[in-house]
Design a protein around this motif. Structure first.
Motif, short mmCIF file in Angstrom:
data_model
loop_
_atom_site.label_atom_id
_atom_site.label_comp_id
_atom_site.label_asym_id
_atom_site.label_seq_id
_atom_site.Cartn_x
_atom_site.Cartn_y
_atom_site.Cartn_z
N ARG A 8 1.21 -1.33 0.02
CA ARG A 8 -0.01 -0.53 0.19
C ARG A 8 0.44 1.51 -0.22
O ARG A 8 0.87 2.29 -0.67
N LEU A 9 1.88 1.21 1.03
CA LEU A 9 2.69 2.60 0.73
C LEU A 9 4.20 2.09 -0.03
O LEU A 9 5.08 2.24 0.73
N GLU A 159 -1.38 12.53 10.45
CA GLU A 159 -3.08 13.09 9.88
C GLU A 159 -3.49 13.76 8.34
O GLU A 159 -4.34 13.18 8.17
N ARG A 160 -2.30 14.38 7.55
CA ARG A 160 -1.85 14.61 6.45
C ARG A 160 -2.33 13.42 5.44
O ARG A 160 -2.34 13.47 4.21
N GLN A 161 -1.15 11.80 5.56
CA GLN A 161 -1.29 11.44 5.32
C GLN A 161 -2.73 10.76 5.26
O GLN A 161 -3.31 10.42 3.63
N GLY A 165 -6.06 9.99 2.15
CA GLY A 165 -6.23 8.06 1.70
C GLY A 165 -4.48 7.44 1.44
O GLY A 165 -4.76 6.48 1.29
N LEU A 166 -3.63 7.73 2.20
CA LEU A 166 -2.25 7.57 1.62
C LEU A 166 -2.47 6.00 2.88
O LEU A 166 -1.62 4.89 3.23
N ILE A 167 -2.53 6.21 4.41
CA ILE A 167 -3.38 5.35 5.41
C ILE A 167 -4.52 5.57 6.11
O ILE A 167 -5.60 6.42 5.50
N GLY A 168 -4.94 5.17 6.63
CA GLY A 168 -6.19 4.37 6.97
C GLY A 168 -6.95 5.97 8.28
O GLY A 168 -5.19 6.23 8.69
N GLU A 169 -7.58 6.08 8.89
CA GLU A 169 -8.19 6.82 9.31
C GLU A 169 -7.63 6.98 10.79
O GLU A 169 -7.49 6.31 11.27
N ILE A 170 -6.62 7.98 11.21
CA ILE A 170 -6.75 8.31 12.62
C ILE A 170 -8.09 7.69 13.54
O ILE A 170 -8.70 8.61 13.90
N PHE A 186 -3.03 0.00 10.75
CA PHE A 186 -2.10 0.55 10.32
C PHE A 186 -1.35 0.73 11.75
O PHE A 186 -2.32 1.89 12.26
N THR A 187 -0.23 0.82 12.29
CA THR A 187 0.54 1.87 13.46
C THR A 187 1.76 1.90 13.44
O THR A 187 2.48 2.38 12.70
#
Length: 226
Positions: A8-9, A159-161, A165-170, A186-187
């Motif tokens: 994904r990343l 938060e910007r990532q 949509g690059l990582i899941g919602e915080i 993701f952690t």
């Protein structure tokens, strides 16, 4: 999680993460590379653990004799290969940092920046042990994590990532200082100075830690000379 950066990343998505970095994070990223470069000599053979798309390799290559970057993401490594065509003293390979298919005692410096010690989501003690195996006597391994007081800029960056949509919602309920948790699993953790001694217990190594730029902490391991 081990496959998150492999898939994904990877390549352009990973590059986009760095493009989204706010100014304070950009300074942190530059300071990390500057710190590693300051430790390098023109004859050094350097191993870059978790090289991704090769972001750090050109800076290392300008200061060292040769740089080998390893990563588990084939798309990122393909991008790195394209971007490093003009860097003659560098190469990349697909390998797991805990099981490197390289001869021991081959490198003067092993570098693992941008919180790789936590971001890889592997056995940290195995990672450190394999890095030490790679070093020649007197060689140095450099592992970075985030400084505790860098929490606010770090959270803003993630938060910007997430917004892109690059990582899941915080996950606001589970996220806390020094640990970012996303709703997709993701952690992003942190290795504290208090946790580090247990990781190197029993290893034949001289170690110390140093904070850089108020944003990162480097754990520096030196393999004893005979």
């Amino acid at each position: 999680m081990h496959g998150y950066y492999a898939e994904r990343l990877a390549d352009r998505a990973l590059e986009r993460c760095y493009q989204l970095a706010p100014p304070r994070v950009q300074r942190y990223l530059a300071a990390e590379l500057e710190f590693v470069v300051a430790q390098l000599r023109p004859t050094d053979l350097v191993l870059d653990l978790g090289c991704g798309y090769g972001r750090a390799i050109p800076a290392f290559a300008r200061a060292a004799g040769f740089v080998v970057g390893i990563d588990t993401s084939l798309p990122s490594l393909e991008m790195a290969s394209r971007q490093l065509r003009t860097v003659p003293n560098a190469a990349v390979a697909c390998m797991d940092g805990t099981r490197l298919g390289l001869a021991g005692g081959s490198f003067d410096v092993v570098a693992c920046v941008q919180n790789g010690i936590c971001a890889f989501h592997v056995d940290q003690r195995l990672l450190l042990g394999e890095a030490l195996r790679m070093l020649r006597p007197g060689g140095t391994a450099l592992f970075s994590t985030y400084a505790e007081r860098f929490w606010a800029p770090r959270l803003e960056w993630f938060e910007r990532q997430a917004a892109a949509g690059l990582i899941g919602e915080i996950d606001r309920e589970r996220t806390r200082p020094c640990l970012i948790v996303c709703t997709d699993g993701f952690t992003s953790g942190t290795l504290s100075p208090e946790e580090f001694p247990a990781l190197i217990a029993g290893l034949e190594v001289k170690a110390r830690s140093v904070e850089v730029d108020g944003s990162s902490r480097f754990f520096i391991l030196r393999k004893p000379s005979p």
